[in-house]
Write an enzyme that holds these catalytic residues in place. Structure first.
Site, short mmCIF file in Angstrom:
data_model
loop_
_atom_site.label_atom_id
_atom_site.label_comp_id
_atom_site.label_asym_id
_atom_site.label_seq_id
_atom_site.Cartn_x
_atom_site.Cartn_y
_atom_site.Cartn_z
N LYS A 26 -6.71 7.08 -19.43
CA LYS A 26 -6.94 7.62 -20.76
C LYS A 26 -5.70 7.47 -21.66
CE LYS A 26 -10.96 9.01 -19.05
NZ LYS A 26 -10.84 8.91 -17.60
N TYR A 29 -13.83 18.16 -15.75
CA TYR A 29 -14.47 16.85 -15.82
C TYR A 29 -15.62 16.79 -14.81
CZ TYR A 29 -15.05 11.87 -14.78
OH TYR A 29 -15.57 10.63 -14.53
N ARG A 34 0.84 -1.19 0.00
CA ARG A 34 0.00 0.00 0.00
C ARG A 34 0.87 1.25 0.00
NH1 ARG A 34 -2.41 2.78 4.29
NH2 ARG A 34 -2.18 1.02 5.71
N ASP A 44 -4.59 19.62 -14.63
CA ASP A 44 -5.06 18.32 -15.10
C ASP A 44 -4.72 18.23 -16.58
OD1 ASP A 44 -6.41 16.11 -16.05
OD2 ASP A 44 -8.22 16.46 -14.87
#
Length: 387
Positions: free
Chosen positions: A202, A107, A54, A177
């Site tokens: 993406k 977004y 983690r 972004d």
């Protein structure tokens, strides 16, 4: 090294035990640290080494080195999704009473997180309609400002240079972004941004087979984000996803050239069609903000948006008659994709918020793939003929 070379070689070393050229997938949750003293030192940060996946995993670490090199960043951290990247940045770098600013539109998931979730933590959220709007009426108490240089889904251009200049004056942290342009076309850190983030799902991946998030930038900021993302919230990227994303990034510069070339041809074709009310693509000279992207990036991306006369019904007829374009809400895949943002990607926004961001019922978003351009144009022509 140049971008294409970094995409292949950065962060990649032959496996020390086998000589394997590709980074192995380390499928382990925990690591042996030998002695109790070594364990104590590792947890105290005095001795390098892996403790628990983690916190860090060798497959993810190799990917982070590659992404940091591509972005020109001190460090990078990979997380479970693009939304995990956004939320980790904001939670790590703001606190109750701070103000976060963003440039409309963003977004739909980001918009919903900022307006509906972040405010519950006592953080004020303010939106601005454009870069000039932010320049003219910014709040000097803003702690963090977020923007997309090419906005989702309207492809409005935000001049990153203006945002960064004002943010530096007021001491705000800048977060770009860069999902639509990718480091193959634009490196926000090179013009002064503090952090850059991506939905790695993406273009960075490019194959539509993983969910991923990426954050890169200033070392001390990344360390704060890493602690919150991986230790506190707990949104690490799995090693299999890290392996697949590393594979995808190797071909990123090659793919982006094909996406850009096809998108330009599609936009030019759509601009000649009578049934198309408007075309949005920053590579068109008439597109507002075209020069801002031309001055800062090496390409205009692979996204095209259009508006049709007739609203949702006309859009549905176009979408339902496309054969090569799959109706899907993601983007950046090798395959061409199409969607109606107002009823899908931005459906969580209120009607007023969608109207403010110009996400109308007559808008269609196209993610242009790498198919032969003649086939894509023929598909669009036959579908438009049925509108």
């Amino acid at each position: 090294m140049k971008t294409q070379t970094l995409a292949v070689h950065a962060g990649q070393q032959p496996d020390p035990s086998t000589g394997a050229l590709n980074t192995p997938v380390y499928l382990t949750s925990t690591y042996s640290y030998g002695t109790a003293q070594e364990g104590k030192d590792r947890f105290a940060g005095k001795n390098p080494g892996y403790i628990y996946s983690r916190f860090a995993n060798p497959t993810s670490s190799a990917l982070e080195q590659k992404l940091a090199a591509l972005e020109g960043a001190d460090e990078a951290v990979v997380v479970a999704s693009g939304m995990a990247a956004i939320s980790s940045i904001v939670y790590a770098l703001t606190q109750q009473g701070d103000e976060v600013a963003f440039i409309d539109p963003v977004y739909g998931g980001t918009d919903a997180f900022l307006r509906n979730t972040l405010v519950r933590a006592g953080v004020k959220v303010v939106s601005y309609s454009s870069d000039d709007d932010f320049v003219s009426r910014h709040n000097p108490n803003t702690r963090l400002v977020l923007w997309e240089p090419v906005t989702n889904p309207t492809l409005k251009v935000v001049d990153s240079r203006k945002i960064i200049a004002v943010a530096k004056q007021i001491g705000a942290i800048t977060v770009c972004d860069n999902t639509f342009l990718t480091p193959a076309l634009f490196q926000p850190l090179s013009i002064g941004a503090d952090l850059v983030m991506h939905s790695g799902t993406k273009y960075l991946c490019g194959h539509g087979d993983i969910i991923a998030g990426v954050i890169a930038g200033n070392g001390p900021l990344i360390q704060r984000v890493r602690t919150v993302a991986l230790k506190h919230i707990g949104v690490p990227m799995g090693p299999q996803e890290a392996y697949l994303l590393q594979r995808g990034v190797k071909t990123l510069p090659l793919r982006m050239r094909a996406h850009c070339d096809n998108a330009k041809a599609v936009a030019e074709f759509l601009a000649t069609q009578e049934k198309v009310a408007a075309v949005y693509f920053p590579g068109l000279a008439a597109h507002p903000g075209h020069q801002a992207i031309a001055d800062t990036a090496s390409g205009f991306g692979g996204m095209v948006a259009l508006e049709l006369h007739g609203g949702f019904d006309a859009c549905a007829r176009l979408l339902d008659n496309l054969t090569l374009f799959a109706q899907a809400v993601s983007l950046g895949d090798l395959e061409s994709l199409a969607c109606h943002p107002a009823s899908t990607t931005h459906a969580a926004m209120t009607p007023d918020d969608r109207a403010r961001a110009n996400v109308t019922d007559k808008l269609v978003r196209l993610s242009i793939g790498v198919e032969d351009i003649e086939d894509l144009l023929a598909d669009l022509a036959q579908a438009l003929a049925k509108v």
